[in-house]
Design an enzyme around this catalytic site. Structure first.
Site, PDB file in Angstrom:
ATOM      1  CB  SER A 113       4.362  -4.069 -16.893  1.00 38.00           C
ATOM      2  OG  SER A 113       5.708  -3.653 -16.897  1.00 38.00           O
ATOM      3  N   GLY A 170      -4.843  -7.281  -9.607  1.00 37.55           N
ATOM      4  CA  GLY A 170      -4.907  -6.428 -10.794  1.00 37.55           C
ATOM      5  C   GLY A 170      -6.325  -6.272 -11.320  1.00 37.55           C
ATOM      6  CG  HIS A 181       0.204   9.984 -12.637  1.00 46.04           C
ATOM      7  ND1 HIS A 181      -0.875   9.508 -11.935  1.00 46.04           N
ATOM      8  CD2 HIS A 181       1.175  10.207 -11.721  1.00 46.04           C
ATOM      9  CE1 HIS A 181      -0.564   9.440 -10.649  1.00 46.04           C
ATOM     10  NE2 HIS A 181       0.658   9.860 -10.495  1.00 46.04           N
TER      11      HIS A 181
END
Lengths: 574, 574
Positions: B443, B484, B217
């Site tokens: 996010s 996270g 990516h």
């Protein structure tokens, strides 16, 4: 663009080596290409496919149980030579004849045709089915002129499944022809691909545009438009293909079809699936039943950005053959029992390096032929740029470079043949192969055909007389016109070759010595080559470009007249 | 670039529809992804894989007999939501538990982790193996931080073959972990890909250069150099991978490996074969035995120009499982008996549209939560550009747009939930899914986690008190930090969330009313968000970029403090 290579000259050889290393369970290498590494049933037909490289999985990726028995691998986007085709066929032959299948391009038609003749001469039955699925490449009235694109796969698969089922060669030909006439494709392109080491792409499509029907080597298409939405592209392709339902099918409603949505290289899977979604809906709305579709990369052009849609209109027999299992490196279907590995010592792999014995007189003649090839190489070297300039007016400007590559390879092959005491016939055959192999393209194929015709006429026994040479040149003329389908006045090399050959024959018949007769023929060729400037161009696959060539002599005719003039010196020195 | 799409928003849904239409014999669609359309043995482990879309054949193309039982399909390059993972697992479950496997990316770890918790709560045993094959993404000391690239396939294949062989979940986990720790990959990139409808590529590599170790990516790699020859690339990749022989293997000499040479999209087959030729030679020279290699497109990134090499170091058990037959749309091996089609009515496909019954007080609370989400949407709308500007300093500048996409979707989902009398817990769950689905990225995942934590705490029965909200926010804080893996001071949203949550709890415990307590907490969050400007950035996957953010507040912390301030108005109006 193509980024990963070593010396571009070795690209295809190295790719083949890597391919075979990765897929040794299914394929093995033979001179000219690959064959199955698994055993086939004896006395079944062998299906040999092929064409230029750069189209993986076509052609080598389609060799394996239930699919092709062998693939002949030419250079990038260039036909393999007749010798390559012959070699692969000999190794793949299972005793019941060979079906040759490939996309319908001039160079392939020439070389596969020559190989077929040689196989038949040697007692191996051989037939040809050239695939003609691309509806954009010629009208339905000239369907035999259409080129082959992704529909190659349907014809190969049907032929191979029929062979696997034990069909006779005649029956394999019947179902392969049926598949060929029931397969229709249409392609679009967004950008070209770059050959390894080349500075620019093979062709370009303007940014934001889509070329409709443009060929996989950049051959002109039928129109250019803005890049449409995925759905609009699906509608364009489906509507065109539904306008041309093959003879024998009453209506789309209720018909059974297989569907291939093919990516050419950098139009990727997710995009193809978005397009396929709408294709599937539209074909359903039209009442078609879809049978075992394929969405993916089946016939590519390196990393060309493009896609094509193929409809293959089935009948019961074709559907059964389409669904039969297959297990090739890049195409697998159903389940089949793995066949045992082949015993290579049992294969008939031609020894491409062997030099057959020749008479002393033929060995001496071979030296003179070698001198003629050297003279040819020199005159081409001196005129590479001029020939390129003539070709650039209407073509891609590579005639000079192509001729140079071909003749350099031919001279080297001839030099090697002389050092190994080859006869004139064998020297010319090796030179023909080298020229066709290295030059690529149609002019390489044609010079291969001409040198081969001389090779066959001269042989390795008799001392060649002027009449032998004249007769070889007549055969070269006839073969070029037959294989290349060019007529006098088409603004090709034939326009110089015919007067050259006829003048030579006439002068010898009138009693001229070889040198005088040749000189008259050279003049005739030179005049005829100049006169091609006045001819209307042959409106073939490059119609818009061909029209530009009005007022310019044909580069093929010019190079022929240069070469025969250069050979005069060799004849005079005898 | 990606050229064929309709509305880019629908790209993945439409691609999935087309994919399922083309491969109905092997896969069928369920909410969140696809599962096998063929029956599996009862009481065997189900292997569910997944991740962002755009990587075909990963992930949906790897579902089928002998390979995965289901694939969860997120948006392009974005993790699927926990709800999607849950849905696919429920439908794929065969009664002996679920193994979840995916590449080790933060968003995927979050969402698959949440789904695992929910499945376990509901009595379905579930384990996770996150693939960590990319040697360039972290050092060997931090092997657990490495990301997953083409080595995904080896772990998926081993897990699935073990499941097919009737291994227990514990045993499937054991062999999958063994495969994971014995798989090493290294990739290079020459150019990025363009998302459908985007104006520019996701990332660029300078023309003529090769980025070594750059992620699929665009995540930073380890170096940049001139594009090498194919042979030199093979040497680079092989030498790096041979430097890291996994524990438990004494030496390369005599070891058995499978080899994957993977094209990312527009590095094509012929190029890969040229590179493979040299890889094969080098591994042979090093004394390795190569077992069933794969050369082709296994994990792509749309039409990204790149390639990767994977070595999978086998032992007897892994070799047996690697060689076991498989039949997925894009990966086939060996021969297996076709399983009968699945009976969809027997599948446990969650009704994603159902709204469970709720108490009147919870329905009333749901309306207040909806108002808070509306206020959140308004404040984000007003600050999209400012948030983008903050993010652009160190990141890709999409924080504002991502937050806006997420909150707009969450507000719409909440509005729909209100109209259907959902309780507060259900409304928050639907809003969480919508936010995570549409926002994509980390996010989006984090906001999904936070709203889900509130959802679980509030439920659909009790009337939420200030203490409930505070406790939900504490759980949100804990979950974000757990899933996270972010700590206080890492310069993330956690730096604002922790003081917000702690201040709220403290003020309520001290007897403040909800409005006053919230106001104090808002101040604490705002101060903390500003203070992140002074923090050293977390040096994670984007080290060079992260360093630029010194002196800039973290955009995630800023948006959190904006949102809690906007919610103050809703609380004050109660």
């Amino acid at each position: 663009m193509t980024r990963l290579y070593n010396d571009p000259v070795n690209f295809v050889d190295e790719a083949t080596e890597g391919f075979v290393a990765a897929h040794a369970q299914r394929v093995c290498q033979v001179p000219g290409g690959v064959i199955r590494s698994t055993r086939s049933e004896p006395n079944t037909v062998a299906v040999v496919i092929g064409g230029g490289s750069g189209h993986y999985p076509a052609f080598a990726g389609l060799v394996g149980q239930g699919l092709a028995h062998g693939a002949v691998m030419g250079n990038l986007f260039a036909s393999p030579s007749a010798q390559q085709v012959y070699n692969v066929c000999k190794a793949a032959n299972n005793g019941a004849g060979v079906l040759l299948s490939f996309g319908n391009y001039a160079g392939d038609v020439l070389h596969f045709g020559q190989a077929r003749e040689r196989l038949i001469r040697e007692g191996i039955p051989c037939e040809i089915v050239a695939v003609i699925d691309d509806v954009s490449s010629a009208s339905q009235d000239e369907i035999h002129k259409r080129r082959g694109i992704a529909g190659d796969l349907t014809v190969f698969k049907i032929a191979a499944a029929a062979a696997e089922a034990g069909y006779s060669l005649e029956e394999v030909v019947r179902v392969s022809r049926a598949a060929n006439f029931r397969t229709r494709s249409m392609g679009v392109a967004f950008d070209g691909c770059t050959l390894p080491g080349a500075k620019d792409a093979l062709f370009h499509v303007p940014s934001g545009k889509m070329a409709v029907g443009l060929g996989i080597h950049g051959e002109p298409g039928i129109s250019e438009q803005e890049v449409p939405s995925a759905d609009a592209l699906a509608e364009l392709l489906v509507s065109h293909l539904l306008e041309e339902i093959p003879d024998g099918i009453d209506s789309a409603r209720g018909a059974r079809v297989s569907v291939l949505l093919n990516g050419l290289g950098s139009i990727k899977y997710e995009e193809l699936f978005v397009v396929y979604r709408r294709v599937h809906q539209l074909l359903g709305d039209a009442g078609l039943e879809i049978v075992e579709p394929e969405v993916g990369e089946l016939v590519t052009s390196l990393d060309m950005a493009g896609a094509s849609l193929t409809l293959f209109w089935l009948d019961d027999e074709l559907e059964r053959l389409w669904q039969a299992p297959a297990d090739a490196p890049a195409y697998r279907k159903g389940s089949l029992e793995a066949a045992p590995p082949v015993d290579r010592s049992q294969l008939d792999i031609p020894d491409v390096d062997a030099i057959p014995p020749a008479s002393e007189v033929s060995i001496a003649a071979a030296r003179r032929v070698y001198q003629a090839l050297s003279a040819t190489r020199k005159i081409i070297d001196q005129n590479v740029e001029e020939l390129g300039r003539l070709d650039a007016i209407a073509g891609d400007g590579d005639h000079g470079i192509g001729m140079q590559r071909g003749v350099v390879a031919a001279e080297l092959a001839a030099e090697d043949a002389v050092s190994r005491n080859a006869g004139a016939g064998t020297l010319l055959r090796l030179a023909a192969e080298a020229w066709a192999d290295r030059a690529g393209g149609t002019s390489g194929a044609i010079w291969g055909v001409m040198l081969n015709a001389l090779s066959v006429t001269l042989g390795d026994e008799d001392e060649p007389t002027p009449a032998h040479y004249a007769s070889g040149i007549s055969k070269a003329r006839d073969d070029v016109m037959t294989f290349g389908k060019a007529k006098l006045g088409d603004k090709t090399l034939v326009d110089a070759l015919v007067p050259f050959s006829e003048t030579l024959e006439r002068a010898l018949a009138a009693g001229d010595d070889f040198s005088d007769a040749w000189r008259k023929a050279v003049d005739a060729a030179a005049n005829a080559a100049q006169a091609t400037a006045e001819l209307k161009p042959k409106l073939g696959r490059a119609r818009p470009l061909a029209e530009k060539s009005l007022g310019t002599p044909d580069p093929g005719a010019v190079s022929l007249s240069m070469i025969v003039a250069a050979v005069q010196g060799v004849i005079d020195r005898q």
